[in-house]
Design a protein around this motif. Structure first.
Motif, PDB file in Angstrom:
ATOM      1  N   ASN A  23       0.807  -1.209   0.000  1.00  0.00           N
ATOM      2  CA  ASN A  23       0.000   0.000   0.000  1.00  0.00           C
ATOM      3  C   ASN A  23       0.853   1.277   0.000  1.00  0.00           C
ATOM      4  OD1 ASN A  23      -2.647   0.780  -0.140  1.00  0.00           O
ATOM      5  ND2 ASN A  23      -2.808   1.196   2.047  1.00  0.00           N
ATOM      6  N   LEU A  24       1.793   1.318  -0.901  1.00  0.00           N
ATOM      7  CA  LEU A  24       2.756   2.422  -0.953  1.00  0.00           C
ATOM      8  C   LEU A  24       2.160   3.619  -1.707  1.00  0.00           C
ATOM      9  CD1 LEU A  24       5.586   2.009   0.245  1.00  0.00           C
ATOM     10  CD2 LEU A  24       6.457   1.742  -2.064  1.00  0.00           C
ATOM     11  N   SER A  25       2.123   4.779  -1.061  1.00  0.00           N
ATOM     12  CA  SER A  25       1.708   6.017  -1.711  1.00  0.00           C
ATOM     13  C   SER A  25       2.829   7.025  -1.545  1.00  0.00           C
ATOM     14  CB  SER A  25       0.432   6.574  -1.079  1.00  0.00           C
ATOM     15  OG  SER A  25      -0.635   5.689  -1.299  1.00  0.00           O
ATOM     16  N   LEU A  26       3.191   7.654  -2.667  1.00  0.00           N
ATOM     17  CA  LEU A  26       4.434   8.422  -2.626  1.00  0.00           C
ATOM     18  C   LEU A  26       4.528   9.289  -3.867  1.00  0.00           C
ATOM     19  CD1 LEU A  26       7.396   8.413  -1.385  1.00  0.00           C
ATOM     20  CD2 LEU A  26       7.847   6.525  -2.916  1.00  0.00           C
ATOM     21  N   ASP A  27       4.950  10.548  -3.688  1.00  0.00           N
ATOM     22  CA  ASP A  27       5.242  11.403  -4.842  1.00  0.00           C
ATOM     23  C   ASP A  27       6.733  11.686  -4.898  1.00  0.00           C
ATOM     24  OD1 ASP A  27       2.567  11.517  -5.376  1.00  0.00           O
ATOM     25  OD2 ASP A  27       2.271  13.527  -4.541  1.00  0.00           O
ATOM     26  N   ILE A  28       7.276  11.643  -6.090  1.00  0.00           N
ATOM     27  CA  ILE A  28       8.684  12.004  -6.271  1.00  0.00           C
ATOM     28  C   ILE A  28       8.750  13.157  -7.259  1.00  0.00           C
ATOM     29  CG2 ILE A  28      10.940  11.202  -7.100  1.00  0.00           C
ATOM     30  CD1 ILE A  28      10.092   8.353  -6.219  1.00  0.00           C
ATOM     31  N   LYS A  29       9.399  14.244  -6.840  1.00  0.00           N
ATOM     32  CA  LYS A  29       9.432  15.449  -7.673  1.00  0.00           C
ATOM     33  C   LYS A  29      10.421  15.316  -8.824  1.00  0.00           C
ATOM     34  CE  LYS A  29       7.825  19.078  -4.676  1.00  0.00           C
ATOM     35  NZ  LYS A  29       7.855  18.484  -3.328  1.00  0.00           N
ATOM     36  N   GLU A  30      10.116  16.016  -9.895  1.00  0.00           N
ATOM     37  CA  GLU A  30      11.050  16.084 -11.018  1.00  0.00           C
ATOM     38  C   GLU A  30      12.384  16.656 -10.571  1.00  0.00           C
ATOM     39  OE1 GLU A  30       9.567  18.386 -14.280  1.00  0.00           O
ATOM     40  OE2 GLU A  30       8.459  16.689 -15.077  1.00  0.00           O
TER      41      GLU A  30
END
Ligand code: ATP
Ligand code: MG
Length: 338
Positions: A23-30
């Motif tokens: 259940n991994l939720s994650l944002d990675i920025k440019e």
């Protein structure tokens, strides 16, 4: 405004009954260098493989370079490069022939491909080896070719799965430099590593991942501040007559979250509360332990954070090879510092 290179929503991967990514939720920025730091079996490679469309999530969704992983895998692939855990290279071919072979798989036009190969060989200081058979290369030289192979198609995002695993210190440093250069040229870098030093040296942001879940996520500095801002302390204890029984006794204290053995005499102990040090000293003396020193450093390391959030040590390698084997004494982390 910075866009997100990756957006993961509730990504789960199961193998049978076993949940590898939970259940991994994650944002990675440019334009970030993002590090997944975690022990063996944490789910790092499985996560990378899903984001590279090599394996489907059991549930959840993700956008990679703006494209939906499930609906638009071909578009995702056009925008990414992968430096996989295992090197894929043809020993009988030269560096240039290998790169040409893989470049053709991407259907890069001939002249453009030749220019790109020269440019990339220059990036990793390997021009003079262009026409040498890969079989004559050291592991480090092979890894440099392996890394630039992932850049042939000018991807916006590069995934590097343990890029320095098993390399000597000098090559490790050079791969890290190359990684920074790749990032400076405008590429988002997502890397996995066991090495605290590597995660800290390279990453703008780090996700500490354990049992398929994020245990902590922040900049290296903020992660270290987690400990300073909490009532968790990580003590270093030197005990001249250290025994497994004594370690067990320390670990069973309520105030103690985790104990990690550094070598024959030294322990790292993650503990909570104002009375923790007293209790630790009491139990050591009660067991006839001979305390040579106890330290409580104000400047915590990423290793301390890791111990505090996961309750164990991480397998170290490469530049840390000289250090003795670390034995984590795992107990359910209380994770009071989150
Ligand atoms: N194809 C598979 N079938 C069954 N189990 C798998 C499969 N691939 C991975 N696993 C399991 O999923 C868990 C996560 O594996 P993964 O390779 O993602 O870990 P990792 O964090 O990359 O570890 P390492 O540091 O050892 O590379 C492990 O317990 C592994 O055994
Ligand atoms: Mg792995």
């Amino acid at each position: 405004m910075t866009e997100n290179a990756i957006e993961m929503k509730n990504i789960t991967k199961k193998f049978g009954d076993f949940t590898a990514v939970d259940n991994l939720s994650l944002d990675i920025k440019e334009n970030e260098i993002f590090g997944f730091l975690g022990p063996n079996g944490a789910g790092k490679s499985t996560t990378i493989r899903m984001l590279c469309t090599l394996s489907n999530p059991t549930s959840g969704s993700a956008k990679v370079a703006g494209y939906d992983l499930i609906k638009d895998p071909a578009k995702v692939r056009e925008n990414i490069g992968l430096v996989a855990e295992k090197m894929i290279m043809y020993d009988k071919l030269t560096a240039a022939e290998n790169l040409r072979f893989f470049g053709k798989l991407y259907a890069i036009p001939n002249q453009k491909l030749e220019d790109r190969i020269d440019e990339l060989l220059e990036l990793v200081n390997m021009q003079e080896w262009k026409h040498t058979q890969i079989s004559k290369f050291s592991t480090g030289m092979k890894q440099r070719i392996n890394v630039i192979r992932a850049l042939l198609s000018e991807p916006k995002i590069v995934f590097m799965d343990e890029p320095t695993l098993g390399l000597d210190p000098q090559t490790t440093f050079s791969i890290r430099d190359i990684t920074r250069d790749i990032n400076k040229s405008g590429v988002t870098v997502i890397l996995t590593t066991h090495a605290m030093i590597e995660a800290e040296a390279l990453s703008d942001k780090i996700a500490i991942i354990d049992h398929g879940k994020i245990a902590a996520l922040d900049t290296p500095q903020n992660l270290k501040n987690l400990i300073a801002d909490s009532d968790t302390s990580v003590f270093g204890a030197k005990i001249t007559n250290l025994t497994p029984k004594l370690i067990g006794k320390i670990n069973s204290l309520d105030v103690v979250d985790a104990v990690a053995q550094q070598d024959d005499h030294n322990l790292k102990i993650s503990a909570n509360g104002t009375d923790a040090l007293n209790q630790i000293i009491d139990v050591i003396r009660h067991e006839d332990g001979n305390i040579a020193s106890i330290t409580n450093s104000n400047e915590s390391t990423l290793e301390d954070v890791f111990l505090a959030v996961t309750g164990k040590t991480i397998r170290d390698q490469a530049t840390e090879k000289a250090a003795p084997t670390h034995h984590g004494h795992e107990k359910a982390p209380k994770a009071r510092i989150r």
